[in-house]
Enzyme design. Structure first.
Site, PDB file in Angstrom:
ATOM      1  N   ASP A   4       0.862  -1.189   0.000  1.00  0.00           N
ATOM      2  CA  ASP A   4       0.000   0.000   0.000  1.00  0.00           C
ATOM      3  C   ASP A   4       0.888   1.224   0.000  1.00  0.00           C
ATOM      4  OD1 ASP A   4      -2.234  -1.407   0.132  1.00  0.00           O
ATOM      5  OD2 ASP A   4      -2.817  -0.921   2.168  1.00  0.00           O
ATOM      6  N   ASP A  23      -4.454  -2.774   4.933  1.00  0.00           N
ATOM      7  CA  ASP A  23      -4.962  -2.268   6.214  1.00  0.00           C
ATOM      8  C   ASP A  23      -6.485  -2.284   6.269  1.00  0.00           C
ATOM      9  OD1 ASP A  23      -5.405  -0.344   4.372  1.00  0.00           O
ATOM     10  OD2 ASP A  23      -4.300   1.258   5.385  1.00  0.00           O
TER      11      ASP A  23
END
Length: 1157
Positions: free
Chosen positions: A457, A778
């Site tokens: 990410d 996440d």
């Protein structure tokens, strides 16, 4: 579910007393439990009948829906006494005695025990009178009778050695179990939950939740207790962990307010009053049933299969559909394949099987040759007749031969291997905690060493996740820094402040810094924090707006999700109309705008041409500076007729743009260096982000993911999908294979894109090696990709519970550089195992050849059974400790990943093993056949039964051990390095084990006497033994001079197992009683060698940990109950991925809409 409760009596005594009156509260425990069993309309009816509404329930529980409980310790204690604590007691661990019993089940040990007992029994049997002379060469007459009577010592010594081995094994298993439980509780303590007490939002550990607490729930939470919804915005829950239904359930105060523990919040936010905790919550009831039901079953039958059935039956009442499908599911379950073995596990199992077979063959041949030689010598050559009174004497000989055979087997099997793996992994896991890696599944740590690709990410991992607005475009003016509030039209400013304050989650706040000089604390969503910070920079207070319009009176909220990429909030205006505030990704929101505010605060038409110009002049320049652009807009509606709110596309359209802001999220300072290390180590880093392509490209360049002049691809999700799908819209692996090798940045990607990319890279066959992919995530929607990846990293700080549940390792500091440390530790585990193998196999080869040839030529093994067991102990247990605890060095990151098919034993290692074996064999055979001449001592060859230990054989034994000790230092390097002492003092365990072994060896030789078949040596003999041992180090240098590339004849060993082999082994069933949480593990039954037996035990613990997350944990770590009973593989089709609590299953693969257990 009413009948479910009658089956087991759950309540502690004090709770039973409290049931009749509710201790001053308006609801009893039983009332609340029966309330939580209802759903939908039934539940609402019950709440209305009993409490009039949810607020009535709060009044009965003496709590305020807005302020929560007041801090009152006595009240908290009383609530815990009456309603229980939020904790499910874990299953009892195995006792030390149980572990000892398990270690004793080892076949090789049992054989040794039997041999030792037979030997003991025979040693006490004295053949009658003089006839014993006719029975062959028993003992020379010159020795006193005491010597002959000491025959029992060998049997006793073998038994003692067996006890030692068993205790060491049991102790290791026990400490391992203890470590796992420690790790488990650490994971449990990590989880905190937001609740309201005294009107303040506080984060408390989940175990401290009590009935009556008001909990704030939001996207990504795993609910830690049962509760009733007080207020919710667009709330959707995944209840598949309890009901098996994979569709998300919409929750609202009017239709279905019941929230259950162990379920996941997939969208929206809200507040609930906690009504049941711990064993009284719905998941607690199931867990208690599993515990109780399991124990009853165990009494009836020790077979794990039956337990599975029992649990499946008990699960039936929990299905919301009819419970008749259980049997079909059982059948389906059998056909579902398991997750692949870890790479190392596969290679080790295969290698151990090969070695075990070889050892078995060698030991059998040894016994056969010894017996034949004895029989021919005694009855044919010497012409003796088998006399009845001689039988015990002959049997003693046969037992001696048998013991020698078993000893060869014991030494041949490297049972220290699983021990080395476990120690190495456990040691790494402990140390990785300090490097901010919380390892949930042990083998993830070793897999990480093989990683060839990392899909990361951007936000929070590569960047600091501390967002600030640095540019803005408001009222036709592009401000490159913070604008002066007075220069902005007050009408626009009021709109902007209201739009931000109301249309950001009320859980997002900016708090004053916790210490002087620090930055203000950002709580909640970081993008929203940046916008609230912008309001504060405009010298306005967003709290005033929120006080005027509290969360309860918001009319409707369309929460942010990965499909919308925007968030909208609707409020009712004083004139009876409605106003919608919207914020989101600028290119998406601008397409929905038909007006824009001018600098005077008036509306101006905003056409497609204006939009293109704005993208070119405002949004692209911001994005090229690495900024994330957010557009803020609004729309007014008349009060009559009320708009059709469910028609979202219609409602969120025809907007008026207030302004666009550019948010900066600076790159973490340590990330560029960490990415450089990854690239040097042969790992490709790819960025997968929801941001727009320009921002993503700018950040990727700053991080060093893309280098100027390189041939790489940066794609947006749409373009990526267009390129990989055929005309029918199906994904084609060939198309994917053309893209992924060059792809470095995937922007504006959805979670499905991420999953598709990971799956595509893993399934690709274009390289000679299969790619090993690590993924960071996440969000709740990252679950499928995290599960699909070889190693999933979840963010400890920003990550949702769902992501943590799906991951293998949790990054406690959300930092990319911690991933690099995980790679280093993973490679270190692999190298530690290789070092141990190199050392262990040298010992095995030498010991087996010495025992075998010695026995064939001299009818007796030069190394006695007890000596072999001591050698086995130092070579296995101690060496695995010494070599498995080597700390990692930066040099590990200078080589390419080994890959899945790289053999465990490389050509260099094979050269070292055989080279050192040659040296040791030459020395030992020289000593065996010419030692007595060299040292001028009596020969120990052809000694009769029960003769006293000779100096000759003691020197051989001592020299053998000295050579192993010095070779242990050589074994520290496996890539042909010259300096074997490099960093040796950095490993105190290694130094202390080598010195300790040396000390014990002196004691054994000088004072071991008959039990160890040792005769004390003088100083000169000791110095010669040491000198020959030191020769190992010199010989090591000679070996490393020979280049491995010239030795084409050497074969490598320990390749990864083929696919078919994995299949067969996993399908074989293990019939022994299996621990509750290990129930789904069916290990192939590999008999005979204790090495394999122990590999099984170790790996079962590893896999249990891997699969069950935590069966015995506090309330919250409940991955789906079904999946814990029936381990399910990912059956996900990229078209429609649904994340159920523990499995990414897909309703496309299962038309019934049930998740497949």
């Amino acid at each position: 579910m009413g009948d479910l409760n009658s089956s087991v009596d759950f309540y502690p005594k004090n709770q039973r007393r409290e049931q009749n009156h509710a201790g001053g509260f308006g609801c009893t425990l039983q009332e609340l439990r029966s309330l939580m069993e209802l759903r939908g309309a039934e539940a609402i009816q019950k709440i209305q009948d009993s409490y009039s509404d949810v607020n009535g329930l709060c009044r009965r529980l003496k709590t305020s829906p807005t302020e929560g409980l007041s801090e009152n310790i006595a009240d908290f204690e009383k609530r815990r006494q009456i309603y229980g604590v939020n904790f499910i007691p874990p299953k009892k661990p195995k006792t030390f005695l149980q572990l000892v019993w398990e270690a004793l089940q080892d076949v090789t040990l049992i054989i040794l025990e039997i041999a030792a007992i037979v030997s003991l029994g025979l040693s006490f049997y004295a053949p009658p009178g003089e006839q014993s002379e006719n029975c062959g060469n028993v003992s020379d007459g010159g020795h006193d009778e005491g010597e002959a009577e000491a025959g029992w010592i060998e049997g006793a010594a073998i038994l003692l050695s067996v006890i030692c081995v068993v205790l060491v094994t049991a102790f290791n298993d026990w400490s391992k179990e203890k470590q796992f439980r420690g790790l488990q509780s650490r994971i449990e303590q990590e989880q905190r939950f937001s609740i309201i007490r005294n009107g303040q939002v506080v984060q408390i550990p989940v175990a401290e939740l009590i009935v009556g607490d008001i909990a704030q729930i939001k996207y990504g939470d795993l609910l830690p207790a049962d509760g009733v919804l007080i207020q919710g915005n667009d709330l959707k829950i995944d209840e598949s962990s309890l009901t098996g239904e994979s569709d998300h359930v919409r929750k609202s105060v009017e239709k279905d307010p019941m929230l259950l523990s162990g379920t996941h919040v997939m969208e929206g936010s809200g507040r609930m009053v906690v009504t049941a905790v711990g064993v009284n919550s719905q998941t607690g009831i199931i867990f208690t049933l599993l515990g109780a039901g399991g124990e009853e079953e165990e009494k009836k039958d020790k077979k794990a299969k039956k337990q599975d059935g029992a649990v499946a039956m008990e699960m039936q009442p929990l299905k919301s559909a009819e419970g008749g499908e259980t049997e079909e599911r059982e059948k389906k379950k059998a056909n579902v394949s398991k997750k692949e073995k870890s790479v190392l596990q596969g290679k080790l199992t295969k290698l151990a099987v090969q070695i075990g077979k070889a050892g078995l063959v060698m030991s059998a041949i040894t016994v056969i040759i010894l017996v034949l030689y004895f029989v021919i010598q005694t009855f044919v050559v010497d012409g003796k007749v088998w006399l009845a009174e001689c039988t015990p004497v002959y049997v003693q000989y046969f037992v001696k031969f048998f013991i020698i055979g078993v000893t060869v087997l014991v030494v041949a099997v490297p049972e220290g291997l699983p021990l080395a793996v476990t120690i190495s992994l456990a040691y790494s896991v402990k140390k990785m905690m300090k490097d901010n890696n919380l390892v949930r599944h042990l083998d993830a740590c070793e897999t990480m060493g093989n990683a060839t690709a990392i899909c990361s990410d951007k936000t929070g991992t590569l960047t600091t996740n501390r967002m600030t607005v640095v540019q803005s475009y408001i009222g036709d003016i592009h401000n490159k820094d913070k604008p002066d509030p007075s220069s902005i039209n007050h009408k626009i400013l009021d709109l902007l402040v209201n739009a931000i304050a109301i249309n950001c989650a009320y859980t997002t706040n900016i708090l004053p810094p916790d210490k002087e000089g620090a930055l203000p604390q950002q709580v909640g969503n970081k993008t929203e924090c940046a916008l609230l910070g912008f309001v504060l920079d405009m010298q306005r207070d967003y709290h005033l707006v929120r006080d005027q319009i509290p969360e309860e009176i918001l009319y409707k909220v369309y929460t942010f999700n990965s499909v919308r990429k925007s968030m909208s909030t609707i409020i009712r205006l004083p004139n009876g109309g409605f106003r919608l505030y919207n914020k989101g990704a600028s290119e998406i929101v601008l397409k929905k705008c038909s007006n824009i505010l001018t600098s005077a605060g008036d509306l101006r038409a905003f056409r497609a041409r204006d939009r293109e110009e704005m993208v070119k002049k405002v949004i692209e320049p911001m994005a090229c500076d690495g900024l994330r652009t957010i557009c803020i807009a609004y729309r007014d509606f008349p009060g009559v007729p009320e708009p059709e709110w469910d028609n979202e596309n219609e409602i969120v359209g025809d907007l008026t743009c207030i302004g666009v802001v550019g948010i900066e999220d600076p790159v973490r300072p340590e990330v560029p260096e960490a990415i450089r290390k990854c690239q040097r180590a042969g790992i490709t880093v790819r960025m997968v982000t929801g941001d727009n392509i320009n921002t993503a490209r700018a950040i990727a360049a700053k991080c060093g993911i893309i280098q100027p002049g390189e041939d790489f691809l940066c794609l947006e999700g749409k373009e990526f999908n267009r390129r990989i799908r055929n005309e029918k819209g199906e994904i084609e692996q060939e198309r994917l294979d053309k893209i992924w090798p060059k792809l470095r940045v995937l922007a504006r990607s959805s979670p499905t894109d991420k999953h598709t990319l990971v799956k595509g890279i893993i399934d690709s066959t274009i390289g000679e090696q299969r790619q090993v992919v690590a993924v960071t995530g996440d969000g709740t929607n990252d679950g499928p990709a995290l599960k699909k990846a070889d190693v999933g990293f979840a963010m400890g700080l920003a990550g949702t519970d769902v992501a943590k549940e799906a991951s293998d390792i949790i990054l406690t500091d959300d930092n990319f550089s911690s991933i690099v440390k995980a790679v280093m530790w993973g490679r270190n585990v692999y190298d530690s195992i290789s070092k141990f193998l190199q050392f262990q196999l040298t010992v095995n080869v030498v010991a087996v050849i010495v025992a075998f040839t010695g026995a064939c030529i001299t009818q007796d093994s030069p190394l006695k059974a007890v000596q072999m067991l001591w050698v086995n102990l130092i070579m296995d247990t101690f060496a695995s400790l010494a070599l498995a605890t080597e700390p990692p060095t930066e040099s590990l990151l200078l080589r390419k990943p080994y890959g899945r098919n790289k053999p465990l034993i490389s050509r260099t290692m094979m050269k070292n093993i055989l080279g050192h074996a040659v040296y040791q064999l030459i020395i030992i055979f020289t000593l065996l056949f010419a030692g007595e001449i060299f040292f001028d001592i009596d020969s120990g060859r052809n000694a009769p039964l029960h003769s006293p230990p000779s100096e000759h054989y003691t020197i051989i034994f001592n020299t053998f051990v000295m050579m192993q000790l010095f070779n242990e230092i050589n074994a520290r390097k496996i890539h042909g390095e010259r300096n074997v002492f490099d960093g040796i003092f950095g490993n105190p365990i290694f130094c202390s084990i080598v010195l300790g072994t040396f000390g014990v060896q002196i004691i054994i030789v000088q004072f071991g006497g008959k039990p160890f078949s040792c005769s004390p040596l003088n100083t000169q003999q000791w110095l010669w033994c040491l000198f020959v041992g030191l020769g190992e180090l010199v010989w090591g240098q000679v070996i490393s001079t020979i280049p491995s590339s010239h030795l084409k004849c050497l074969k490598e060993a320990g390749h990864g197992p083929g696919k078919d082999e994995i299949r067969d082994e996993e399908l074989a069933e293990d019939e022994e009683e299996i621990d509750h949480a290990e129930r789904e593990l069916r290990r192939g039954q590999i008999l005979w060698f204790r090495g394999l037996n122990r590999i099984q035990t170790q790996m079962e613990v590893v896999s249990t940990f891997k699969r069950s997350g935590s069966f015995q944990g506090a309330v919250r770590r409940r991955s789906s109950v079904l999946s814990q009973l029936h381990d399910v593989t990912n059956i996900s089709t990229p078209t429609h991925v649904v994340l159920s609590a523990a499995n990414a299953t897909s309703s496309a693969g299962n038309p019934g809409g049930e998740s497949i257990p």
